[in-house]
Design an enzyme around this catalytic site. Structure first.
Site, PDB file in Angstrom:
ATOM      1  N   GLY A  14       0.826  -1.210   0.000  1.00 41.13           N
ATOM      2  CA  GLY A  14       0.000   0.000   0.000  1.00 41.13           C
ATOM      3  C   GLY A  14       0.857   1.255   0.000  1.00 41.13           C
ATOM      4  N   SER A  16       1.692   3.126  -2.568  1.00 39.91           N
ATOM      5  CA  SER A  16       1.523   4.027  -3.715  1.00 39.91           C
ATOM      6  C   SER A  16       0.892   5.357  -3.343  1.00 39.91           C
ATOM      7  CB  SER A  16       0.674   3.348  -4.796  1.00 39.91           C
ATOM      8  OG  SER A  16      -0.629   3.090  -4.307  1.00 39.91           O
ATOM      9  N   ASN A  91       1.144  -2.526   5.406  1.00 42.05           N
ATOM     10  CA  ASN A  91       0.378  -1.284   5.547  1.00 42.05           C
ATOM     11  C   ASN A  91      -0.913  -1.252   4.720  1.00 42.05           C
ATOM     12  OD1 ASN A  91       0.212   1.877   5.905  1.00 42.05           O
ATOM     13  ND2 ASN A  91       0.206   1.517   3.692  1.00 42.05           N
ATOM     14  N   SER A 143      -4.392   0.897  13.720  1.00 43.13           N
ATOM     15  CA  SER A 143      -5.172   2.144  13.811  1.00 43.13           C
ATOM     16  C   SER A 143      -5.583   2.322  15.264  1.00 43.13           C
ATOM     17  CB  SER A 143      -6.428   2.032  12.934  1.00 43.13           C
ATOM     18  OG  SER A 143      -7.225   3.196  13.068  1.00 43.13           O
ATOM     19  N   TYR A 157     -13.920  -2.773   9.854  1.00 42.67           N
ATOM     20  CA  TYR A 157     -12.574  -2.173   9.839  1.00 42.67           C
ATOM     21  C   TYR A 157     -11.939  -2.233  11.239  1.00 42.67           C
ATOM     22  CZ  TYR A 157      -8.988   1.441   9.456  1.00 42.67           C
ATOM     23  OH  TYR A 157      -7.803   2.132   9.490  1.00 42.67           O
ATOM     24  N   ALA A 159     -12.601  -4.208  13.641  1.00 41.42           N
ATOM     25  CA  ALA A 159     -12.286  -5.599  14.003  1.00 41.42           C
ATOM     26  C   ALA A 159     -10.961  -6.031  13.370  1.00 41.42           C
ATOM     27  CB  ALA A 159     -13.420  -6.519  13.561  1.00 41.42           C
ATOM     28  N   THR A 160     -10.704  -5.596  12.131  1.00 42.66           N
ATOM     29  CA  THR A 160      -9.438  -6.008  11.488  1.00 42.66           C
ATOM     30  C   THR A 160      -8.240  -5.331  12.157  1.00 42.66           C
ATOM     31  OG1 THR A 160      -9.468  -4.244   9.784  1.00 42.66           O
ATOM     32  CG2 THR A 160     -10.497  -6.360   9.214  1.00 42.66           C
ATOM     33  N   LYS A 161      -8.427  -4.061  12.566  1.00 40.21           N
ATOM     34  CA  LYS A 161      -7.287  -3.331  13.139  1.00 40.21           C
ATOM     35  C   LYS A 161      -6.959  -3.860  14.530  1.00 40.21           C
ATOM     36  CE  LYS A 161      -6.343  -1.454   9.615  1.00 40.21           C
ATOM     37  NZ  LYS A 161      -5.017  -1.371   8.987  1.00 40.21           N
ATOM     38  N   ILE A 190      -5.046  10.941   9.936  1.00 37.22           N
ATOM     39  CA  ILE A 190      -3.880  11.337   9.145  1.00 37.22           C
ATOM     40  C   ILE A 190      -4.354  11.947   7.827  1.00 37.22           C
ATOM     41  CG2 ILE A 190      -1.748  10.499   8.071  1.00 37.22           C
ATOM     42  CD1 ILE A 190      -1.923  10.194  11.190  1.00 37.22           C
TER      43      ILE A 190
HETATM   44  P1  NAP Z   1      -5.064   4.883   1.042  1.00 41.49           P
HETATM   45  O1  NAP Z   1      -4.559   6.269   0.866  1.00 41.49           O
HETATM   46  O2  NAP Z   1      -6.415   4.530   0.553  1.00 41.49           O
HETATM   47  O3  NAP Z   1      -3.992   3.882   0.393  1.00 41.49           O
HETATM   48  C1  NAP Z   1      -4.212   2.501   0.460  1.00 41.49           C
HETATM   49  C2  NAP Z   1      -3.064   1.792  -0.197  1.00 41.49           C
HETATM   50  O4  NAP Z   1      -3.260   0.374  -0.068  1.00 41.49           O
HETATM   51  C3  NAP Z   1      -2.938   2.082  -1.682  1.00 41.49           C
HETATM   52  O5  NAP Z   1      -1.582   2.049  -2.043  1.00 41.49           O
HETATM   53  C4  NAP Z   1      -3.677   0.894  -2.325  1.00 41.49           C
HETATM   54  O6  NAP Z   1      -3.234   0.704  -3.649  1.00 41.49           O
HETATM   55  C5  NAP Z   1      -3.232  -0.218  -1.372  1.00 41.49           C
HETATM   56  N1  NAP Z   1      -4.109  -1.394  -1.364  1.00 41.49           N
HETATM   57  C6  NAP Z   1      -5.435  -1.458  -1.077  1.00 41.49           C
HETATM   58  N2  NAP Z   1      -5.882  -2.719  -1.209  1.00 41.49           N
HETATM   59  C7  NAP Z   1      -4.815  -3.479  -1.587  1.00 41.49           C
HETATM   60  C8  NAP Z   1      -4.636  -4.843  -1.908  1.00 41.49           C
HETATM   61  N3  NAP Z   1      -5.650  -5.737  -1.864  1.00 41.49           N
HETATM   62  N4  NAP Z   1      -3.399  -5.281  -2.247  1.00 41.49           N
HETATM   63  C9  NAP Z   1      -2.352  -4.407  -2.306  1.00 41.49           C
HETATM   64  N5  NAP Z   1      -2.462  -3.103  -2.021  1.00 41.49           N
HETATM   65  C10 NAP Z   1      -3.685  -2.637  -1.682  1.00 41.49           C
HETATM   66  O7  NAP Z   1      -5.055   4.457   2.596  1.00 41.49           O
HETATM   67  P2  NAP Z   1      -4.367   5.147   3.881  1.00 41.49           P
HETATM   68  O8  NAP Z   1      -5.344   6.078   4.479  1.00 41.49           O
HETATM   69  O9  NAP Z   1      -3.008   5.594   3.553  1.00 41.49           O
HETATM   70  O10 NAP Z   1      -4.272   3.860   4.839  1.00 41.49           O
HETATM   71  C11 NAP Z   1      -3.130   3.023   4.836  1.00 41.49           C
HETATM   72  C12 NAP Z   1      -3.163   2.164   6.094  1.00 41.49           C
HETATM   73  O11 NAP Z   1      -3.226   3.025   7.226  1.00 41.49           O
HETATM   74  C13 NAP Z   1      -4.387   1.256   6.170  1.00 41.49           C
HETATM   75  O12 NAP Z   1      -4.003   0.014   6.725  1.00 41.49           O
HETATM   76  C14 NAP Z   1      -5.308   2.001   7.108  1.00 41.49           C
HETATM   77  O13 NAP Z   1      -6.153   1.131   7.806  1.00 41.49           O
HETATM   78  C15 NAP Z   1      -4.311   2.662   8.046  1.00 41.49           C
HETATM   79  N6  NAP Z   1      -4.826   3.847   8.738  1.00 41.49           N
HETATM   80  C16 NAP Z   1      -5.140   4.994   8.050  1.00 41.49           C
HETATM   81  C17 NAP Z   1      -5.558   6.116   8.771  1.00 41.49           C
HETATM   82  C18 NAP Z   1      -5.845   7.442   8.094  1.00 41.49           C
HETATM   83  O14 NAP Z   1      -6.190   8.418   8.780  1.00 41.49           O
HETATM   84  N7  NAP Z   1      -5.661   7.559   6.801  1.00 41.49           N
HETATM   85  C19 NAP Z   1      -5.718   6.058  10.163  1.00 41.49           C
HETATM   86  C20 NAP Z   1      -5.417   4.872  10.806  1.00 41.49           C
HETATM   87  C21 NAP Z   1      -4.956   3.772  10.087  1.00 41.49           C
HETATM   88  P3  NAP Z   1      -4.129  -0.080  -4.766  1.00 41.49           P
HETATM   89  O15 NAP Z   1      -5.525   0.418  -4.640  1.00 41.49           O
HETATM   90  O16 NAP Z   1      -3.466   0.229  -6.062  1.00 41.49           O
HETATM   91  O17 NAP Z   1      -4.009  -1.536  -4.428  1.00 41.49           O
END
Ligand code: NAP
Length: 259
Positions: A14, A16, A91, A143, A157, A159-161, A190
């Protein structure tokens, strides 16, 4: 800390966009060789191009964390391209919102498969190579939502975290014999590309509920992940770092207002 990450081979699933891209940027800044993994190769390649513009070694690989064969190919690609594997940042995650009464069983399964099974499959595929590293690390992105707090629409969500932390607490015992540490970062709110689209008023309201009065940056999470991957963190395993600007601390709105 920087020195101990130099030339280390790092996978960021993840990577990208969003938090993963921040993690990749911080590791690349420390001189690590980073493989950005996502399903959409064009987006992973664009991120790799951007992060390598200053001379860092950052590559892209297309893989789906829900498929073991993809995860095995990903781990092998990191080894072939970067001469080994030292750090897995598990991630990748998705967070579709649906309240229980509207949530479909398929949506539940998607979130479980990506966030929880995906983390397991990425770890399983990387362990054979991590065992050969002299600084082997697994850093999961959990998270606050689930392990500490709740948010309507995110039962699956959350539950997974929380499940990721249960996985981590046994994985760290199983993998300790190889010197592999397994830890997790628990981000609060974030700022990512997705969140930015919600507008300034929305972001300001969210920031007001955080003692440090700002949302987190993706690099805030990257720095915590880099610390857990560093040589200095060698004796830390099975632990979590909450990176949330103090968001989970106030016991009430009154506690926040009276500061
Ligand atoms: P995001 O901007 O939506 O990015 C998600 C990333 O995961 C993308 O690179 C996506 O690329 C990749 N991805 C999704 N499904 C995938 C799969 N099946 N296989 C491989 N790659 C996959 O998400 P984010 O907000 O940065 O979140 C990233 C992590 O941080 C997650 O685990 C999320 O639960 C955690 N988190 C985020 C926040 C927040 O505030 N943003 C807070 C707490 C925790 P593709 O779609 O190209 O696969």
């Amino acid at each position: 800390m920087s020195a101990s990450l130099k030339r280390k081979s790092v996978i960021v699933t993840g990577g990208s966009k969003g938090i993963g891209k921040g993690i990749a940027r911080v590791f690349a800044g420390h001189g690590a060789k980073v493989l950005i993994v996502a399903r959409h190769l064009n987006e992973a390649e664009a991120a790799a191009r951007e992060l390598s513009s200053g001379g860092a070694t950052v590559g892209a690989f297309a893989a789906d964390v829900t498929r073991l064969s993809d995860m095995e190919a990903m781990a092998k690609a990191a080894v072939d391209r970067h001469g080994g594997l030292d750090v897995l940042c598990a991630n990748a995650g998705i967070f579709p919102q649906a309240k229980i009464e509207e949530m479909s069983p398929e949506s539940w399964d998607d979130v479980m498969n990506t966030n929880l099974k995906g983390a397991f499959l990425s770890v399983k595929a990387c362990v054979p190579y991590l065992k050969q590293s002299n600084q082997p690390r697994i850093v999961m992105t959990s998270s606050i939502t689930g392990p500490v707090t709740g948010y309507p629409g995110w039962t699956h969500y959350g539950a997974t975290k929380a499940g990721q932390l249960g996985f981590m607490r046994t994985a760290c015992i199983e993998l300790a014999k190889y010197g592999i540490t397994v830890n997790a970062v628990m981000p609060g709110n974030i700022v990512t590309e997705g969140l930015q689209g919600l507008g300034e008023a929305y972001l300001n309201t969210m920031a007001a509920s955080i003692p440090l009065k700002r949302l987190g940056s993706v690099d805030d999470i990257g720095h915590a992940a880099a610390f857990l991957a560093s040589r200095e963190a060698a004796y830390i395993t099975g632990q979590t770092i909450i990176v949330d600007g103090g968001q989970v601390q106030p016991e009430s709105l009154e506690a926040l207002a009276s500061a």
